[in-house]
Design an enzyme around this catalytic site. Structure first.
Site, PDB file in Angstrom:
ATOM      1  N   LYS A 188       0.825  -1.211   0.000  1.00 15.80           N
ATOM      2  CA  LYS A 188       0.000   0.000   0.000  1.00 15.80           C
ATOM      3  C   LYS A 188       0.864   1.269   0.000  1.00 15.80           C
ATOM      4  CE  LYS A 188      -3.991  -2.276   0.627  1.00 15.80           C
ATOM      5  NZ  LYS A 188      -3.614  -3.684   0.809  1.00 15.80           N
TER       6      LYS A 188
HETATM    7  C1  LIG Z   1      -4.329  -4.838   0.362  1.00 18.66           C
HETATM    8  C2  LIG Z   1      -3.525  -6.083   0.305  1.00 18.66           C
HETATM    9  C3  LIG Z   1      -3.791  -7.084  -0.624  1.00 18.66           C
HETATM   10  C4  LIG Z   1      -4.960  -7.009  -1.580  1.00 18.66           C
HETATM   11  O1  LIG Z   1      -4.781  -5.993  -2.539  1.00 18.66           O
HETATM   12  P1  LIG Z   1      -6.036  -5.445  -3.382  1.00 18.66           P
HETATM   13  O2  LIG Z   1      -5.504  -4.319  -4.174  1.00 18.66           O
HETATM   14  O3  LIG Z   1      -7.043  -5.013  -2.353  1.00 18.66           O
HETATM   15  O4  LIG Z   1      -6.537  -6.571  -4.203  1.00 18.66           O
HETATM   16  C5  LIG Z   1      -2.951  -8.184  -0.663  1.00 18.66           C
HETATM   17  N1  LIG Z   1      -1.922  -8.307   0.201  1.00 18.66           N
HETATM   18  C6  LIG Z   1      -1.635  -7.365   1.120  1.00 18.66           C
HETATM   19  C7  LIG Z   1      -0.487  -7.579   2.043  1.00 18.66           C
HETATM   20  C8  LIG Z   1      -2.414  -6.218   1.203  1.00 18.66           C
HETATM   21  O5  LIG Z   1      -2.129  -5.282   2.115  1.00 18.66           O
END
Ligand SMILES: *Cc1c(COP(=O)(O)O)cnc(C)c1O
Length: 498
Positions: free
Chosen positions: A113
């Site tokens: 993120k």
């Molecule tokens: C948010 C997240 C995901 C999923 O990603 P999306 O974009 O919501 O599909 C997968 N792994 C981790 C560690 C995340 O923080």
């Protein structure tokens, strides 16, 4: 280039407007009016420049209302070695023959993120300045664990903003909770809700699209925006690392120009994999986009049958950031796949809201099957996969990434496909130390920070400084509320009357 709403194609806004608003007033998501294309020469040239320069190049295709100086300012501040512990920003590790791990967790909160949320505050405040909004921007976030912390770090003490984060009380890891409840900054609020991530996300969406709430904020010199992946300013930065990875593989001699790669993504809200889809449409040669889910396998079923049905049991898993039954960004994909027909999207997503289920057309099913492969695994399989990679390749991966590796192994067994493959590694294993240690057969009867030390012994990976520092931080946020009280919490925290 302008941005349309998935629920009203007549909407026509600049990228600055799309980013500062977050979501369209009709409840739709902003999508680019056209997908810009890159030539193979342009992609290859990016192999010789820094991540910042790659980002600058890709952003300039999407943020056509930003000046070069504005994009430079955003990119240079976000992707600096002050914020990331790897010079390449997105680190590419060779796992085994033709299979690469794209490590997207070298930022301040140790999850992918950060790739978007380190730059979103710059994109957002630059947009607000361009539009002369003159109002405080209030960021509301629903988080399944990682977005919340990454958004808090990105926005803490950013002038002209305030950020409020909601997380499901029992739906995040101990480390994730500690990261959020100890958050510093004068403009931040963190609150647990009794419910799951979908409750948090629906609550935030309802507040966003409530005209009376918007009016109250307006009277008080404020306006909402979103740091969730419904915001285009979250999606665009994620496209960059897929373009960057292809350019890097090319520069390193791992692939030849034009050679297709598979991309595997552990998926929840469908944001990360959608970014890979956009990269493909821009010209990155991609064979299959492989969508990996945990026990909450609504996307696996959808891609395999064309029926989206959220009426099913919700599981709390060891990969909590993927514990989602309503994947918001699917709406963007379907808008593109159904010929940008806003009436169709209104129909399908209206059914999702009223019945929790919709079925797409035969044409869309066909394209889904061509572009995507989908699979899922449960917690036991996830743990077995962590152990297998640890034993075979001396590589320690987190629970989310392991879901992707397992689904990729299933894909290879089912298809025999030997295309070179990039697996998105979405979090540092230290965020989920307990689950990772138990997967590799270690003793886990210890507190969160002892577990970190044990994992350091087992994995030989350096402990991220930001996680180690949490140990001595005070808990600042302890409130837990009913999901019906989210609006009330927002008003109370902002100090305004309904
Ligand atoms: C948010 C997240 C995901 C999923 O990603 P999306 O974009 O919501 O599909 C997968 N792994 C981790 C560690 C995340 O923080």
């Amino acid at each position: 280039m302008f941005y349309k709403s998935t629920r009203n194609s007549a909407v026509n806004v600049s990228s600055a407007q799309a980013i500062s608003q977050g979501i369209s007033k009709d409840g739709g998501l902003f999508v680019p009016s056209e997908i810009p294309s890159l030539t193979m020469d342009e992609i290859a040239a990016l192999g010789n420049v820094s991540y910042r320069d790659r980002a600058f190049f890709v952003f300039s295709k999407f943020l056509t209302d930003f000046t070069e100086a504005e994009i430079r300012y955003c990119v240079d501040n976000a992707y600096s070695d002050k914020n990331f512990d790897s010079d390449s920003i997105a680190e590419l590790a060779h796992l085994f023959d033709g299979t690469y791990m794209l490590e997207l967790w070298h930022g301040p909160t140790c999850a992918f993120k950060d790739m978007a949320l380190q730059i979103l505050p710059y994109l957002l405040t630059t947009s607000a300045k361009k539009l002369e909004l003159g109002r405080k921007i209030v960021i509301l976030v629903a988080t399944s664990g990682d977005t919340g912390k990454a958004a808090l770090e990105g926005f803490k003490d950013v002038p002209g903003t305030e950020i409020l984060v909601f997380y499901p009380d029992d739906g995040v890891s101990a480390m994730q909770k500690k990261q959020m409840t100890t958050q510093e900054g004068a403009n931040v609020g963190v609150c647990a809700i009794k419910g799951n991530f979908d409750d948090a996300q629906n609550g935030v969406k309802a507040i966003f699209t409530d005209a009376a709430v918007a009016e109250t904020l307006d009277r008080n010199g404020m306006q909402f925006s979103s740091a969730n992946s419904i915001n285009w300013g979250r999606l665009a930065p994620q496209i960059i690392y897929y373009v960057s990875t292809y350019a890097q593989l090319l520069a390193d001699g791992g692939i030849k120009a034009g050679e297709k790669i598979n991309i595997v993504v552990p998926t929840g809200n469908f944001g990360n994999i959608l970014a890979a889809y956009y990269a493909k449409k821009m010209g990155v040669p991609v064979n299959k986009l492989i969508c990996a889910s945990n026990a909450n396998n609504v996307l696996t079923d959808f891609i395999n049958t064309g029926v989206y049905d959220r009426n099913r049991k919700f599981y709390t898993t060891i990969s909590p950031s993927m514990d989602i039954l309503i994947s918001s960004n699917l709406e963007r994909l379907l808008y593109h796949l159904c010929g940008e027909n806003d009436a169709t999207i209104r129909e399908w997503f209206g059914k999702l809201a009223s019945e929790g289920r919709y079925e797409v057309s035969e044409d869309v099913k066909k394209v889904l099957a061509e572009e995507f492969y989908a699979g899922c695994c449960d917690d036991a399989q996830t743990k077995a996969c962590i152990k297998e990679i640890y034993d075979k390749y001396s590589y320690t991966c987190d629970t989310h990434t392991a879901v992707a590796v397992k689904v990729y192994e299933d894909y290879k067994a089912a298809t025999g496909d030997k295309t070179k493959t990039v697996i998105a590694s979405t979090a540092s294993p230290y965020k989920f130390s307990g689950s990772v240690l138990s997967a590799i057969g270690a003793e886990t009867d210890a507190d969160e920070f002892e577990l970190v030390d044990k994992l350091a012994d087992a994995s030989k990976l350096p402990v991220p400084a930001s996680l180690a520092a949490l140990k001595d931080k005070d808990i600042r946020f302890t409130e837990t509320i009913d999901k019906a009280d989210m609006k009330g919490y927002v008003f109370r925290t902002l100090g305004i009357k309904e």
